[in-house]
Design a protein around this motif. Structure first.
Motif, mmCIF file in Angstrom:
data_model
loop_
_atom_site.group_PDB
_atom_site.id
_atom_site.type_symbol
_atom_site.label_atom_id
_atom_site.label_comp_id
_atom_site.label_asym_id
_atom_site.label_seq_id
_atom_site.Cartn_x
_atom_site.Cartn_y
_atom_site.Cartn_z
ATOM 1 N N SER A 25 0.812 -1.218 0.000
ATOM 2 C CA SER A 25 0.000 0.000 0.000
ATOM 3 C C SER A 25 0.842 1.264 0.000
ATOM 4 C CB SER A 25 -0.939 0.013 1.216
ATOM 5 O OG SER A 25 -1.860 -1.057 1.146
ATOM 6 N N HIS A 80 -15.531 1.363 7.939
ATOM 7 C CA HIS A 80 -16.387 0.940 6.836
ATOM 8 C C HIS A 80 -17.811 0.804 7.365
ATOM 9 C CE1 HIS A 80 -12.685 -1.045 4.707
ATOM 10 N NE2 HIS A 80 -12.602 0.270 4.803
ATOM 11 N N GLU A 141 -16.007 0.566 -2.758
ATOM 12 C CA GLU A 141 -14.626 0.132 -3.005
ATOM 13 C C GLU A 141 -14.587 -1.383 -2.826
ATOM 14 O OE1 GLU A 141 -12.080 2.576 -3.218
ATOM 15 O OE2 GLU A 141 -13.093 4.363 -2.439
ATOM 16 N N TYR A 143 -11.812 -4.908 -1.769
ATOM 17 C CA TYR A 143 -10.521 -5.551 -1.501
ATOM 18 C C TYR A 143 -10.713 -7.044 -1.736
ATOM 19 C CZ TYR A 143 -12.703 -6.356 3.103
ATOM 20 O OH TYR A 143 -13.552 -6.715 4.115
ATOM 21 N N MET A 158 -16.989 3.279 2.770
ATOM 22 C CA MET A 158 -16.427 3.952 3.930
ATOM 23 C C MET A 158 -17.498 4.777 4.633
ATOM 24 S SD MET A 158 -12.616 5.156 2.756
ATOM 25 C CE MET A 158 -13.105 5.872 1.175
ATOM 26 N N GLY A 162 -14.934 9.315 5.217
ATOM 27 C CA GLY A 162 -14.153 8.714 4.135
ATOM 28 C C GLY A 162 -14.806 8.866 2.780
ATOM 29 N N MET A 175 -5.063 6.961 0.587
ATOM 30 C CA MET A 175 -5.946 6.044 1.291
ATOM 31 C C MET A 175 -5.794 4.651 0.700
ATOM 32 S SD MET A 175 -9.359 8.449 1.632
ATOM 33 C CE MET A 175 -10.100 7.553 2.993
ATOM 34 N N ALA A 176 -5.870 3.639 1.545
ATOM 35 C CA ALA A 176 -5.769 2.261 1.079
ATOM 36 C C ALA A 176 -6.492 1.343 2.059
ATOM 37 C CB ALA A 176 -4.308 1.832 0.949
ATOM 38 N N PRO A 177 -7.220 0.345 1.553
ATOM 39 C CA PRO A 177 -7.882 -0.607 2.465
ATOM 40 C C PRO A 177 -6.846 -1.479 3.163
ATOM 41 C CG PRO A 177 -8.100 -1.332 0.198
ATOM 42 C CD PRO A 177 -7.478 0.033 0.148
ATOM 43 N N THR A 188 -9.967 1.374 6.367
ATOM 44 C CA THR A 188 -9.151 2.088 5.382
ATOM 45 C C THR A 188 -8.142 2.932 6.141
ATOM 46 O OG1 THR A 188 -10.801 2.129 3.622
ATOM 47 C CG2 THR A 188 -9.181 3.899 3.628
ATOM 48 N N THR A 396 -9.435 -2.908 -6.597
ATOM 49 C CA THR A 396 -9.139 -2.082 -5.437
ATOM 50 C C THR A 396 -10.184 -1.016 -5.257
ATOM 51 O OG1 THR A 396 -7.749 -0.682 -6.788
ATOM 52 C CG2 THR A 396 -6.654 -2.410 -5.537
ATOM 53 N N SER A 397 -11.038 -0.815 -6.261
ATOM 54 C CA SER A 397 -12.129 0.143 -6.122
ATOM 55 C C SER A 397 -13.257 -0.249 -7.041
ATOM 56 C CB SER A 397 -11.655 1.554 -6.454
ATOM 57 O OG SER A 397 -12.748 2.430 -6.497
#
Length: 401
Positions: A25, A80, A141, A143, A158, A162, A175-177, A188, A396-397
């Motif tokens: 990430s 989330h 989003e 993952y 989110m 977020g 930002m990254a999960p 996130t 990823t999204s």
């Protein structure tokens, strides 16, 4: 932020399980300990640094104090509010109390009145659900997690803060999960993309997570636009290899021997051929089940690799040059660059380098152009055709996967 009495071994266990994810990430190392501690304490403290503002129609997240990237505490957990699978959207909206109403407020679906958004009686719950099932993909989003022997894509949204951070081509936040393996839950992570963010600054992020390829970036941003213009060449799926930290994490450069004999007269080959019950092949291994299985009289387990003719190790080996020069009669159970076959991510890259027929490319290019310009963008969450475009849209999204 420091946890009193928390065993250092717990932090090391956390790194063992999650460091590769943090590296992938792009999270700076000085934040690792803070991520561990904030998750343990369930510390969601972004409200100490930023706030949400609205003019009645549009939302903005703004900093309320200086956010210094050198401060180890300036990485934040973003909750989330909903985790789901794409095929279960409508069922969840019908069955989870209050979910449709919260998402109505979050997405802006529904007509505002003096008290907020219109009631279920005015719109009808089913109509609201239909509209939400389309609108949520602007904010959703994903993952991917490993479950048994397959990868499972999980969608999420989110929380209000977020979800209301706006996209920018020059973002000041990243930002990254992050999936906590032990606790089996996801948050996130958000941290500064700039050295310092001044107070009263609009907080922004890049929703493509830093994608630099023109075609891929355009595809991932398509969910925000009514029409997209991309030349077909930029959409071709030609995998560009990047030596980013994640690709290199846990791997070492290998040293390769020169002038190796490759025939039956090689000393190691001769030693194996000459084996007999009175002069068995000595085997050293760190795999207990293998040592226990050496029942053939032609083999004998030994306790040291120095005494062995054949070495079988479960650890990655990289000193092939030194091994060959110092032990020309020994054999090891690995060969140079075998990780391009044994490691799934590298095998995928090798497979992607296979030549694609021009006919297939043209067909896929035309399809992606048509899809990108279609009225409905919900196809983006699942469209991953084979051939030229396989891998163009990643998970990823849901804006772009």
């Amino acid at each position: 932020l420091r946890m009193i009495g928390k065993d250092a071994h717990e932090y090391q266990d956390f790194l063992t399980l999650h460091k590769a994810q943090l590296v992938h990430s792009g999270i700076p190392e000085h934040y690792y300990r803070t991520v561990f501690e904030k998750i343990e304490l369930e510390k969601y403290d972004s409200g100490d640094y930023m706030m949400m503002l609205t003019d009645g129609e549009n939302w903005e997240v703004q900093s309320t104090t200086t956010i210094d990237s050198g401060d180890a505490n300036t990485i934040f957990l973003v909750d989330h509010c909903w985790t789901f699978h794409a095929e279960q959207v409508k069922k969840a909206l019908r069955s989870i109390p209050g979910l449709a109403q919260r998402l109505s407020s979050l997405t802006g679906v529904g007509y505002p009145d003096g008290d907020g958004y219109e009631s279920e009686e005015e719109t009808g719950l089913e109509e609201l659900i239909e509209r939400l099932s389309e609108k949520i993909w602007d904010l959703a989003e994903t993952y991917t997690i490993q479950k048994d022997d397959e990868k499972v894509t999980v969608c999420y949204m989110m929380d209000e803060l977020g979800s209301r951070i706006q996209h920018s081509e020059t973002p000041n936040m990243k930002m990254a999960p992050f999936f906590h393996i032990t606790k089996q839950f996801a948050v996130t992570l958000m941290w500064p993309a700039e050295d310092e963010i001044a107070p009263e600054t609009s907080i922004t992020r890049d929703v493509t997570l830093g994608e630099t390829d023109t075609g891929k970036r355009a595809a991932r941003l398509a969910i925000f636009r009514d029409h997209i213009e991309v030349d077909q060449e930029s959409l071709r799926m030609a995998e560009v290899e990047k030596l980013n930290p994640y690709n290199m994490y846990g791997r070492k450069d290998q040293t390769l021997p020169e002038g190796v004999e490759r025939d039956s007269e090689h000393p190691a080959s001769l030693r194996l051929k000459q084996a007999s019950p009175s002069d068995p092949i000595k085997v050293f291994t760190d795999l207990k089940f293998m040592a226990d299985a050496l029942s053939d009289p032609l083999f004998k387990a030994v306790n040291s690799d120095k005494d062995a003719d054949f070495i079988s190790t479960s650890s990655n080996f990289d000193k092939f040059k030194e091994f060959y020069e110092q032990h020309p009669t020994k054999v090891i159970n690995q060969f140079p660059n075998e990780n391009v076959i044994c490691c799934k991510d590298l095998l995928l890259k090798v497979a992607r380098r296979c030549k694609i027929e021009e006919k297939d490319r043209e067909q896929c290019d035309q399809l992606i152009i048509e899809r990108l310009n279609s009225p409905s963008k919900t196809w983006l969450r699942t469209f991953t055709p084979g051939g030229a475009l396989s891998g163009l849209i990643w998970s990823t999204s849901c804006r772009s996967s």
